[in-house]
Design an enzyme around this catalytic site. Structure first.
Site, PDB file in Angstrom:
ATOM      1  CD  GLU A  90      -2.846  -1.234   2.384  1.00 56.48           C
ATOM      2  OE1 GLU A  90      -2.730  -0.350   3.271  1.00 56.48           O
ATOM      3  OE2 GLU A  90      -3.721  -2.117   2.420  1.00 56.48           O
ATOM      4  CB  THR A 187      -0.373   0.333   9.141  1.00 57.56           C
ATOM      5  OG1 THR A 187      -1.420   1.163   9.643  1.00 57.56           O
ATOM      6  CG2 THR A 187      -0.388  -0.996   9.903  1.00 57.56           C
ATOM      7  N   GLY A 203      -4.144   0.435  15.925  1.00 64.69           N
ATOM      8  CA  GLY A 203      -4.477  -0.450  17.030  1.00 64.69           C
ATOM      9  C   GLY A 203      -5.762  -0.108  17.748  1.00 64.69           C
ATOM     10  CG  ASN A 286     -11.844   2.943  14.949  1.00 60.62           C
ATOM     11  OD1 ASN A 286     -11.120   2.795  13.974  1.00 60.62           O
ATOM     12  ND2 ASN A 286     -11.694   2.219  16.041  1.00 60.62           N
ATOM     13  CG  ASP A 331     -14.532   0.912  11.990  1.00 62.34           C
ATOM     14  OD1 ASP A 331     -13.622   1.661  12.380  1.00 62.34           O
ATOM     15  OD2 ASP A 331     -14.317  -0.139  11.370  1.00 62.34           O
ATOM     16  CE  LYS A 358     -13.984   3.490   7.678  1.00 63.99           C
ATOM     17  NZ  LYS A 358     -13.403   2.533   8.651  1.00 63.99           N
ATOM     18  CD1 TRP A 419      -6.785   2.159   3.474  1.00 61.97           C
ATOM     19  CD2 TRP A 419      -5.127   3.075   2.307  1.00 61.97           C
ATOM     20  NE1 TRP A 419      -6.312   1.202   2.610  1.00 61.97           N
ATOM     21  CE2 TRP A 419      -5.292   1.740   1.875  1.00 61.97           C
ATOM     22  CE3 TRP A 419      -4.137   3.851   1.701  1.00 61.97           C
ATOM     23  CZ2 TRP A 419      -4.506   1.170   0.870  1.00 61.97           C
ATOM     24  CZ3 TRP A 419      -3.358   3.286   0.699  1.00 61.97           C
ATOM     25  CH2 TRP A 419      -3.542   1.955   0.298  1.00 61.97           C
ATOM     26  CB  CYS A 633      -9.671 -15.324  12.727  1.00 63.52           C
ATOM     27  SG  CYS A 633      -9.477 -16.478  14.098  1.00 63.52           S
ATOM     28  CG  MET A 673      -0.832 -18.039  11.465  1.00 63.47           C
ATOM     29  SD  MET A 673      -2.370 -17.150  11.738  1.00 63.47           S
ATOM     30  CE  MET A 673      -3.030 -18.074  13.114  1.00 63.47           C
TER      31      MET A 673
END
Length: 702
Positions: A90, A187, A203, A286, A331, A358, A419, A633, A673
């Protein structure tokens, strides 16, 4: 004029003489001789792309004109580099003095000869791969920063690292947060403003407290830190207990334990700068948990969630704020691009900042004071009727404040504009961005309890007495789903033109002085559009949708265009969630020029989906597994176990056999993972596995 011409000629001579040295260093040497100390990023040369938004205005506007409407059809691939990952890439690359810089997931950083594509150096900061479990929508990096002779990266595990941009060697490194006690990640791209590196973090969904901090770009020394939500008033880190700004925002929160749930407001992407007013603009995220009911007793505006907060660049002190979503509940992050411009409004030139977050409204604010100039929706919206004409505060529709009964709200949490970077052209006076219209069914989970290191929404709607209504409302909302490339007039607050695109996840945008708009599309193409009309002028099949922001640069008289094509993150979840699942190539960096003749290799044949094992678990185990999957997950593997970085409905027999070792022993930790044995028990892993087997059987053959 004569002296200016002479100065330009001197600059050209010195630049040629300094070939091989970083351009920004040459610029500093020259301008220092003329004017004293200078900021190399304040007014970069037109053929360079030295920062994420190219200039401090973050307009992503290039003055280059060699590629235009008359010849763009001749654009071809000059070179490409396979990036050896199927994860989302990205990042917006940077370019200076013949070198292209790029950053990949887990912050692997590469420098290229920008003409040939030859790798000059690679730097791997060795981010622990288990950090991927804390990154919403994959362990991506959206860019890097440059200051003089340094390249600066912000790593997923919270380090700022200054590299020698000629050699890739580490000059300094500093930690920005404690990621052993908290689920922080980074990120977004770090930004450098006048010698200061300003960075936020991600986070919020996992229960952390947002802040933004500045560090010296030459040394990595911490300069200031500003918290974006209140903490425990009895403890007050950094002296915040007596801070009048913290006192102000604490009055907008309710309950006595909100600080234990993190609060959120993380500045996970957009941070911008106004050099004239010496202000840093921070777009905040958020709340944590997402539901205000569980976060703040269903009361209060909860400052500074979903806001733009302006800070004095030298000290980090509060200047002003504007909150786009009072009492954020859906959110709706406000971390989309923050773009500065000078606009003529009502016959008067105004210094403004603009954002299309958003929540579906386009905002124009006075960038010195934060006064709302205008706000209007650009997609279907029902959470708000718009700003109060007297106060400028957004009016929230009380019917959108959901309880245990499901409610259909527009936009959904995917956002009307996420974003993916926005651009603005001072020539056309239009902003360009990908827009997405969607609705989402929201309801409370009355039994919700926040858990550390888990996604904490507080949402429900799937109980035995709710599920029918939830599905019926969502089916209604799905009928309204649309996606466009939008050209928006911020003065008229109106769409000038829009181009229909297949679905959510169309990429970031940049625009040139030859009135071309470039964007990656969910057709798995990179395309050029007429900036005045929206007519598509060129398209190139990329074999994976480019979601990143592209750049353009000029080298030895030729104009190049560069873009990362790496379909992943939340966008890939949406595509696969829609049942599309196009074949795709690994991520690549693609670089184009007029007359480019390189060809991409053909796509590999898709492997058949393996048949699922028989479901032997009870319905109670499957239902427990569904809830655990959503909490633990779904961020990486998609809602309802559809898509994401790895579609878990498509596991083969060998993967099913070692499921517990993967989840509880970290068998695939080097692939990102993580080991989840600290969060889930063997029985819970069994329940999640049962849910995945059930989902595989439900969708088998589709």
């Amino acid at each position: 004029m004569k002296s200016l011409k002479s100065l330009v000629q001197i600059f050209a001579i010195l630049r040629h003489a300094l070939r091989g040295f970083p351009l920004a260093v040459g610029a500093v040497l020259l301008l220092s001789a003329c004017n004293g100390a200078a900021d190399p990023l304040a007014d970069p040369p037109g053929d360079e792309w030295l920062s994420d938004g190219r200039t401090y205005s973050a307009q992503r506007f290039s003055p280059l004109t060699q590629i235009d409407a008359s010849n763009v059809k001749g654009l071809g691939l000059a070179w490409y580099d396979d990036l050896d990952t199927y994860r989302g890439v990205e990042a917006t690359p940077l370019y200076a003095d013949g070198v292209l810089y790029n950053i990949l997931p887990f912050n692997i950083t590469i420098a290229y000869d920008a003409k040939t594509g030859k790798r000059l150096w690679t730097y791997d900061p060795e981010v622990p791969r288990e950090m991927g479990r804390y990154a919403c929508c994959e362990p991506v990096a959206r860019g890097l920063a440059m200051w003089k002779d340094k390249l600066i990266i912000a790593t997923l595990d919270g380090r700022l690292i200054g590299l020698d941009r000629k050699t890739g060697e580490k000059i300094w490194s500093t930690r920005t947060f404690d990621n052993e006690r908290y689920a922080y990640t980074i990120t977004g791209a770090p930004r450098v403003f006048d010698g200061k590196v300003v960075v936020g973090q991600s986070g919020g969904d996992l229960g952390v407290r947002g802040f933004v901090a500045a560090w010296d770009a030459d040394t990595g020394r911490k300069l200031w830190k500003f918290y974006l939500t209140p903490g425990n008033p009895a403890k007050g880190p950094d002296g915040e207990a007596s801070d009048p700004i913290m006192d102000m925002i604490r009055k907008t929160w309710f309950g006595d334990k909100y600080w234990e749930l993190g609060g959120g407001a993380n500045a996970w992407d957009s941070i911008a700068y106004d050099p004239e007013n010496k202000l840093v603009f921070v777009g905040t995220g958020n709340g944590s948990p997402l539901s205000r009911y569980h976060r703040s007793e269903n009361k209060g505006d909860n400052l500074f969630l979903c806001s733009i907060v302006a800070l004095h660049a030298d000290t980090g002190e509060y200047a002003w704020h504007y909150q786009m979503v009072p009492g954020e509940d859906w959110d709706y992050t406000c971390t989309s691009s923050i773009v500065s411009a000078d606009l003529e409004i009502d016959g008067k030139e105004r210094q403004v900042v603009m954002q299309a977050p958003k929540n579906g409204f386009y905002y124009v604010l006075d960038r010195k004071t934060g006064e709302l100039i205008s706000a209007k929706s650009y997609v279907k919206v029902n959470w708000s009727s718009g700003p109060d004409p007297e106060t400028g505060k957004m009016i929230v529709n009380p019917e959108a404040r959901y309880g245990v009964d499901p409610v259909l709200v527009y936009p959904g949490p995917g956002g009307a504009h996420n974003w993916f970077p926005m651009a603005y052209s001072p020539r056309t006076k239009l902003a360009y961005f990908p827009a997405y219209q969607s609705g989402r069914t929201y309801a409370l989970d009355p039994d919700f309890k926040a858990k550390p290191f888990r996604s904490n929404s507080g949402w429900g709607g799937y109980g035995p007495h709710q599920i029918g209504q939830t599905l019926a409302l969502q089916k209604e909302g799905d009928k309204d789903e649309k996606a466009w490339l939008v050209a928006y007039d911020p003065v008229k607050q109106a769409i000038a033109w829009k181009v229909d695109l297949p679905r959510h996840g169309n990429g970031g945008v940049f625009v040139t002085a030859s009135d071309l708009v470039f964007e990656g599309t969910t057709r798995q193409t990179f395309a050029a559009f007429d900036a005045k009309t929206g007519k598509q002028l060129w398209e190139f099949p990329t074999q994976s949708a480019p979601v990143a922001g592209g750049i353009t640069y000029e080298l030895d008289g030729e104009q190049y265009v560069a873009i990362n094509a790496g379909w992943g993150g939340g966008a890939a979840q949406v595509e696969r969630g829609a049942g599309i699942e196009l074949p795709r190539a690994p991520a690549r960096l693609l670089v184009f020029k007029l007359g480019g003749e390189q060809q991409l290799p053909p796509l590999a044949a898709q492997e058949p989906v393996p048949p699922p094992p028989a479901l032997r678990a009870s319905e109670a185990e499957v239902q427990r597994g569904a809830k655990l999957y959503a909490e633990t997950c779904a961020q990486c593997h998609g809602d309802n176990a559809v898509g994401g970085v790895k579609d878990l409905r498509h596991m083969d027999a060998a993967t099913h056999a070692k499921f517990d070792d993967i989840v509880l022993k970290g068998l695939y930790v080097e692939k990102g993972m993580g080991n989840f044995s600290d969060l889930i028990s063997e029985q819970e892993a069994h329940d999640i596995h049962a849910y995945l087997i059930a989902r595989a059987n439900e969708d088998w053959g589709e």
